[in-house]
Design a protein around this motif. Structure first.
Motif, mmCIF file in Angstrom:
data_model
loop_
_atom_site.group_PDB
_atom_site.id
_atom_site.type_symbol
_atom_site.label_atom_id
_atom_site.label_comp_id
_atom_site.label_asym_id
_atom_site.label_seq_id
_atom_site.Cartn_x
_atom_site.Cartn_y
_atom_site.Cartn_z
ATOM 1 N N ALA A 96 40.119 31.871 37.371
ATOM 2 C CA ALA A 96 41.381 32.582 37.178
ATOM 3 C C ALA A 96 42.134 32.018 35.982
ATOM 4 N N THR A 124 40.686 38.585 41.886
ATOM 5 C CA THR A 124 41.431 39.799 41.598
ATOM 6 C C THR A 124 40.843 40.435 40.344
ATOM 7 N N GLU A 125 41.225 41.663 40.073
ATOM 8 C CA GLU A 125 40.711 42.343 38.886
ATOM 9 C C GLU A 125 41.087 41.576 37.621
ATOM 10 N N LYS A 126 42.285 40.993 37.590
ATOM 11 C CA LYS A 126 42.716 40.241 36.416
ATOM 12 C C LYS A 126 41.902 38.974 36.192
ATOM 13 N N ALA A 219 43.592 32.455 42.631
ATOM 14 C CA ALA A 219 44.223 33.760 42.744
ATOM 15 C C ALA A 219 43.973 34.307 44.141
ATOM 16 N N PRO A 222 40.994 39.586 46.890
ATOM 17 C CA PRO A 222 41.244 40.979 47.236
ATOM 18 C C PRO A 222 41.056 41.204 48.734
ATOM 19 N N SER A 223 41.740 42.209 49.244
ATOM 20 C CA SER A 223 41.620 42.528 50.657
ATOM 21 C C SER A 223 40.197 42.920 51.001
#
Length: 226
Positions: A96, A124-126, A219, A222-223
């Motif tokens: 991250a 996460t996408e980022k 980070a 994601p769910s």
């Protein structure tokens, strides 16, 4: 700060158990008793000496080794859905941090969909890699790494086999080897890496030093609700 490039299996993700099970399955299916009967994941360094197909030619001819590797890749891709984990937990935060700084790339011999799915379990996408190049794209690993150096200023490739070390140097990158992956430390040392890191925690610390961060918090994942 230069972009870092990572191999996936054996570096960011521990797929040794899956690779061992699929090795045994492919060996049985293809009736290749000439190949070593590995007792467990800890025996993988016996066959992972550089490029797998070339390593297997110690026991079978190249054409058979190539067919075996193709079947092994198919089986490991199918089995990935049952993996109990995604990334090595020590590396979630550092990745991250890299994503927020110079960015990072992944160059892997696994299938694109498999790798992206496993990355997305914890990132996460980022925080995902800026570039993901897999076995589904054309060109050799050396070609891909050289392109990343030329176009994006990549400075180092982190891998877990002697083959990864040689590809990095051929592409003009520093070669960072991790000793917790598929190959033995002896095989890695023989390839002449610029540095060998013993554990995922060592790689995490090296990544943080690269970004200048003392500690990057992971980070939120994601769910995974279904």
């Amino acid at each position: 700060m230069a972009m870092l490039v990572f191999d996936f299996d054996g570096v960011l993700h521990d797929s040794r158990e899956r690779a061992w099970r699929c090795y045994r399955q492919a060996r049985t299916e293809m009736e290749l008793g000439a190949l070593p009967d590995l007792a467990g994941p800890g025996d993988l360094p016996l066959v992972y000496r550089g490029v797998l197909s070339a390593s297997l030619t110690r026991w079978v001819d190249f054409e058979v080794a190539e067919r075996f590797c193709k079947r092994h890749a198919e089986l490991t891709a199918r089995a990935a859905a049952d993996e109990p984990h995604g990334l090595l937990p020590e590396l979630i935060g550092p990745l991250a941090g890299l994503a927020a700084g110079p960015g990072y790339a992944v160059v892997t011999g696994s299938h694109h969909t498999t790798v992206r799915t496993l990355l997305a379990r914890d990132l996460t996408e980022k925080a995902m890699p800026r570039i993901l190049l897999s076995r589904d794209e054309p060109g050799s690993k050396t070609d891909r790494l050289r392109d990343l150096r030329t176009r994006y200023g990549a400075g180092a490739y982190v891998g877990d086999t002697g083959s990864d070390v040689r590809h990095a140097h051929a592409a003009g990158l520093s070669a960072i080897a991790v000793a917790y992956g598929y190959a033995s430390r002896e095989d890695l040392a023989a390839a002449g890496p610029d540095r060998i890191l013993a554990t995922p925690a060592d790689l995490a610390a090296w990544c943080r030093a690269h970004t200048g961060a003392r500690g990057v918090a992971p980070a939120p994942a994601p769910s995974r609700a279904t």
